[in-house]
Design an enzyme around this catalytic site. Structure first.
Site, mmCIF file in Angstrom:
data_model
loop_
_atom_site.group_PDB
_atom_site.id
_atom_site.type_symbol
_atom_site.label_atom_id
_atom_site.label_comp_id
_atom_site.label_asym_id
_atom_site.label_seq_id
_atom_site.Cartn_x
_atom_site.Cartn_y
_atom_site.Cartn_z
ATOM 1 N N ASP A 210 -17.597 17.195 -3.961
ATOM 2 C CA ASP A 210 -18.124 16.947 -2.620
ATOM 3 C C ASP A 210 -17.058 16.508 -1.620
ATOM 4 O O ASP A 210 -17.305 16.516 -0.425
ATOM 5 C CB ASP A 210 -19.322 15.975 -2.648
ATOM 6 N N ARG A 211 -15.891 16.111 -2.106
ATOM 7 C CA ARG A 211 -14.853 15.674 -1.167
ATOM 8 C C ARG A 211 -13.847 16.792 -0.900
ATOM 9 O O ARG A 211 -13.730 17.717 -1.706
ATOM 10 C CB ARG A 211 -14.098 14.478 -1.733
ATOM 11 N N ASP B 138 -16.672 15.782 -8.558
ATOM 12 C CA ASP B 138 -17.952 16.487 -8.466
ATOM 13 C C ASP B 138 -18.016 17.463 -7.298
ATOM 14 O O ASP B 138 -19.082 17.989 -6.988
ATOM 15 C CB ASP B 138 -19.104 15.484 -8.374
ATOM 16 N N SER C 220 -18.205 10.946 -9.503
ATOM 17 C CA SER C 220 -17.430 11.456 -8.374
ATOM 18 C C SER C 220 -15.927 11.492 -8.656
ATOM 19 O O SER C 220 -15.478 12.138 -9.586
ATOM 20 C CB SER C 220 -17.757 10.625 -7.139
ATOM 21 N N HIS C 221 -15.177 10.738 -7.868
ATOM 22 C CA HIS C 221 -13.715 10.786 -7.944
ATOM 23 C C HIS C 221 -13.164 9.758 -8.924
ATOM 24 O O HIS C 221 -11.954 9.637 -9.059
ATOM 25 C CB HIS C 221 -13.160 10.508 -6.552
ATOM 26 N N LYS D 250 -22.098 15.885 1.042
ATOM 27 C CA LYS D 250 -20.852 16.394 1.582
ATOM 28 C C LYS D 250 -20.401 17.537 0.687
ATOM 29 O O LYS D 250 -20.849 17.646 -0.452
ATOM 30 C CB LYS D 250 -19.804 15.298 1.682
ATOM 31 N N ASP E 293 -12.745 16.823 -5.269
ATOM 32 C CA ASP E 293 -12.785 15.725 -6.237
ATOM 33 C C ASP E 293 -13.599 16.080 -7.480
ATOM 34 O O ASP E 293 -13.999 17.227 -7.677
ATOM 35 C CB ASP E 293 -13.339 14.463 -5.577
HETATM 36 C C1 G1P Z 1 -16.741 5.434 -1.171
HETATM 37 C C2 G1P Z 1 -16.378 5.909 0.218
HETATM 38 C C3 G1P Z 1 -17.632 6.324 0.959
HETATM 39 C C4 G1P Z 1 -18.373 7.377 0.153
HETATM 40 C C5 G1P Z 1 -18.630 6.868 -1.252
HETATM 41 C C6 G1P Z 1 -19.226 7.955 -2.134
HETATM 42 O O1 G1P Z 1 -17.592 4.329 -1.095
HETATM 43 O O2 G1P Z 1 -15.698 4.913 0.932
HETATM 44 O O3 G1P Z 1 -17.271 6.823 2.217
HETATM 45 O O4 G1P Z 1 -19.597 7.688 0.755
HETATM 46 O O5 G1P Z 1 -17.399 6.463 -1.850
HETATM 47 O O6 G1P Z 1 -18.392 9.067 -2.235
HETATM 48 P P1 G1P Z 1 -17.075 2.819 -1.229
HETATM 49 O O7 G1P Z 1 -16.346 2.709 -2.546
HETATM 50 O O8 G1P Z 1 -16.154 2.582 -0.083
HETATM 51 O O9 G1P Z 1 -18.334 1.996 -1.168
HETATM 52 ZN ZN ZN Z 2 -17.474 13.050 -5.137
#
Ligand code: G1P
Ligand code: ZN
Length: 547
Positions: free
Chosen positions: A285-286, A283, A117-118, A380, A281
Site C-alpha cells: 500500500d505504500r 503489503d 505492513s512495512h 492507499k 512496502d
Molecule cells: C504509520 C504512519 C501512518 C500510517 C500507518 C499505517 O503509523 O505514520 O501514516 O497510516 O503507519 O500504514 P504510525 O506508526 O505513525 O502510527
Molecule cells: Zn503497508
C-alpha cells in the site's frame, strides 16, 4: 461434511486493534488460541443479526511468516461461522489495495488482511491481521472498539475440523458448506488499473526506452508489478527488482523510505540512473518515488499528483477534493487552493479518509508516510501511485525533476522531514508527550526561531461526514509563515514507543528551491529538540530514522 468444534478459551490481554488492525510479534500470534481468539472476536463483533449466511469474505496477506497458517485457520473458522464463500488469493497472497479492490468489485461482506505492513517479517518479526468492511476500507473506530470488547469477553471459538486446503492455484473447493474460491490475486486489481489509466500511453512510454526501477522489497507487490509493468506494459525484464515475495522479505525491512530502500536510492543517485525509481512496502500500500538524482518526499508526491491527476483518464474530470493527514506537509493545500477544491486535514491513519471518499468529498488523498491513494479503493495503493506518476510523465513528456521544479516554482516548496525515535521506554515517551502537551498552550504568540507561533495545540478532528470526534491526534506548533513542528507517538510500533517529530517550512524564494531538506530545516529541527527536550530526556543523540 466437516464437523465444527467449539474450543473453550479465555480473553488474552492486549488485543486492541489499532489503525492498522492487530499488529504484534510473530511469537505472540503463535501463542495457543491467540490468532483464533482474535478472529472469533472479529466475527462476533461484525456478525449481522441474520448471521453470515450468503455472505462472502475476502482473505489474503502479504506472504510473511505465519501467512499460510493463518489463512488455513481463518478458512476453518469462516466455515464454522457460516460464511457462504471465501475468496482467497492463490498462495494466500493479496496486497492490501488488491484486497480492498476484490471486496468492492465482488460485493463481499468484508475481508481479513494478514499483514504487518512495512514491519519486518520472519519468525522474529511481526504479524498482523486487519478487518476491512464492505466498502473495502479499514474498519472504523466503532468497529475496532467492538472487536476489542469482544476479545475481552470471549469464552470459546468455533473452528471446522478439516485438513489444510491446497491454495497454490485458482480453483474451487468445499470446506463443509463453505465454498472456498482460490482466485488469481492480481486479476481484479489489474482490471481496475485498466479502467483508470491509459495503458496504450504507458506502453508507448516503455517502448520509447523509458527506464523504471521498481523495488518490490521481496514483499507482496512483486507479482503485481511483474504482471502489470513487465507483462502488460512491456517494461524490460528486470524492471521489477526483488520481485519474489519471501516470508522474511529477504531479511530486509520492507518499508519504502530512503533508509530501508537504500539500494534503490543508490541506483537512482548513480550517473546511469534509470528515469524513475519506485518501491512499495510489505503489503503493497505504500510507495516511494525517486527521480534521477532526486528523492521526492511523499508529501510533495501527493501535491504533484493532485496537480497533474487530470492527465489520467480516471481523473480527467477533475478532483472533488483532496485530503492529507495532519502531519503531512501542506504542499497539497496549495494545489487545492489553486484548483479551488476543498482540502481536508485528518488524523494519521488511512481509515480517516474512508468517510470522505465514500461521501464523494475527496478523490485523492495521502500521508507523509509514503501512502497515496484515490477513490478507486479504500486503502492507499503503492503500485497505483507508480502508474499515475508514469501517466503524468508520459503525458507531460518531462522528467520527474522537470515536473518537480516546475511545481516548486509555481507553488513554492514545502521542505519537509520526519525524525523517528524508535523503541523508547514507554514511560519516558509518554511523560515527554504529556509535559509537552501541558507546555504548548503557553507558547502561542511567542516568537521562536524568528517566527511567531500562531497555533499550539493537541490536534482534534471532527469528521465532517459523521460528526465523530477524534482527540489527541498529535501536538503541533504552527508559525505565522506556515512552518510547523508536529509530534506524535506511533500507533503501529511493536517495541516500546516510537516518537515522531515532523518538521516543515514553505520556501518561495526561487533561488532557494534546491536545498538539502535537513539543511533547509536546520533551525526548526534544533527548535523542535529544544521545545520537546527530547535529546536530554531520552539520552538519544540523533533520530533512528530520518525521512
Ligand atoms: C504509520 C504512519 C501512518 C500510517 C500507518 C499505517 O503509523 O505514520 O501514516 O497510516 O503507519 O500504514 P504510525 O506508526 O505513525 O502510527
Ligand atoms: Zn503497508
Amino acid at each position: 461434511m466437516s464437523t465444527v468444534r467449539r474450543i473453550a478459551t479465555q480473553p488474552i490481554a492486549g488485543m486492541k486493534p489499532g489503525t492498522s488492525g492487530l499488529r504484534k510479534k510473530v511469537s505472540e500470534f503463535e501463542r495457543p488460541h491467540y490468532l483464533e481468539n482474535f478472529v472469533q472476536s472479529v466475527f462476533d463483533a461484525v456478525r449481522p443479526p441474520e448471521g453470515f449466511a450468503g455472505r462472502t469474505l475476502v482473505l489474503g496477506g502479504d506472504g510473511r511468516h505465519g501467512n499460510l497458517r493463518a489463512v488455513q485457520v481463518v478458512l476453518r473458522m469462516a466455515a464454522a461461522a457460516g460464511f457462504a464463500r471465501v475468496l482467497v488469493g492463490a498462495g494466500g497472497l493479496l496486497s492490501t489495495p488488491a484486497a480492498s479492490c476484490v471486496i468492492r468489485r465482488r460485493g463481499a461482506f468484508g475481508g481479513l488482511i494478514l499483514s504487518a505492513s512495512h514491519n519486518p517479517g520472519g519468525p522474529d518479526g511481526d504479524f498482523g491481521i486487519k478487518f476491512n468492511g464492505a466498502n473495502g476500507g479499514p474498519a472504523p473506530e466503532a468497529v475496532t472498539d467492538a472487536i476489542h470488547a469482544a476479545t475481552l469477553r470471549i469464552t470459546h471459538y468455533d473452528i471446522a475440523d478439516a485438513p489444510d486446503l491446497a491454495l497454490d492455484r485458482p480453483g474451487r473447493s468445499l470446506l463443509g458448506d463453505l465454498l472456498v474460491e482460490v482466485i488469481d490475486p492480481v486479476a481484479d486489481y489489474r482490471d481496475l488499473m485498466h479502467e483508470l489509466f491509459d495503458f496504450d500511453a504507458l506502453r508507448a512510454l516503455f517502448a520509447g526506452g523509458f527506464r523504471l526501477a521498481f523495488d518490490a522489497m521481496h514483499a507482496v507487490t512483486g507479482p503485481y508489478a511483474k504482471a502489470i509493468l513487465e507483462d502488460e506494459l512491456g517494461a524490460p525484464a528486470g524492471t521489477v527488482r526483488n520481485g519474489v515475495p519471501l516470508p522474511d522479505f529477504g531479511g530486509g525491512h520492507p518499508d519504502p523510505n530512503l533508509v530501508h530502500a537504500h539500494e534503490l536510492l543508490a541506483t537512482m543517485m548513480a550517473d546511469d540512473a534509470p528515469d524513475l525509481g519506485a518501491a512499495s512496502d510489505g503489503d503493497g500500500d505504500r510507495n516511494l518515488i525517486i527521480g534521477r538524482g532526486l528523492p521526492l518526499s511523499p508529501s510533495d508526491s501527493l501535491a504533484m499528483l493532485a496537480a497533474n491527476a487530470h492527465l489520467a483518464p480516471a481523473y480527467r474530470g477533475g478532483l472533488a477534493g483532496v485530503a492529507r493527514s495532519m502531519p503531512t506537509s501542506a504542499a497539497v493545500d496549495r494545489v487545492a487552493a489553486r484548483l479551488g477544491i476543498p482540502c481536508f486535514e485528518t488524523p494519521t491513519g488511512w481509515k480517516f479518509f474512508g468517510n470522505l471518499l465514500d461521501a464523494g468529498r475527496i478523490t485523492l488523498c495521502g500521508e507523509e508516510s509514503a501512502g497515496t491513494g484515490s477513490d478507486h479503493v479504500r486503502e492507499k495503493d503503492g503500485l497505483w501511485a507508480v502508474l499515475l506518476w508514469l501517466q503524468v510523465l508520459a503525458a507531460r513528456r518531462q522528467s520527474l525533476r522537470e515536473v518537480a521544479q516546475a511545481h516548486w516554482s509555481t507553488y513554492g516548496r514545502n521542505y519537509y522531514t520526519r525524525h523517528d525515535h524508535e523503541a523508547l521506554p514507554l514511560d519516558v515517551a509518554q511523560a515527554l508527550m504529556a509535559d509537552l502537551a501541558a507546555k504548548l498552550p503557553a507558547l502561542a504568540g511567542q516568537v521562536m526561531a524568528g517566527r511567531r507561533v500562531v497555533l499550539a495545540d493537541d490536534f482534534a478532528y471532527t469528521d465532517p461526514v459523521d460528526g465523530s470526534v477524534s482527540r489527541h491526534q498529535g501536538l503541533r506548533l504552527v508559525f505565522d509563515d506556515g512552518a510547523r513542528i508536529v509530534w506524535r507517538l506511533s500507533g503501529t510500533g511493536t517495541e516500546g514507543a516510537t516518537l515522531r517529530a515532523y518538521i516543515e517550512r514553505l520556501e518561495t524564494d526561487p533561488a532557494a528551491l534546491a536545498l538539502d531538506p535537513q539543511q533547509a530545516l536546520a533551525d526548526l529541527i534544533a527548535l523542535a529538540d529544544r521545545v520537546s527536550g527530547l535529546r536530554e530526556r531520552t539520552g538519544r543523540q540523533k533520530p533512528d530514522v530520518v525521512t
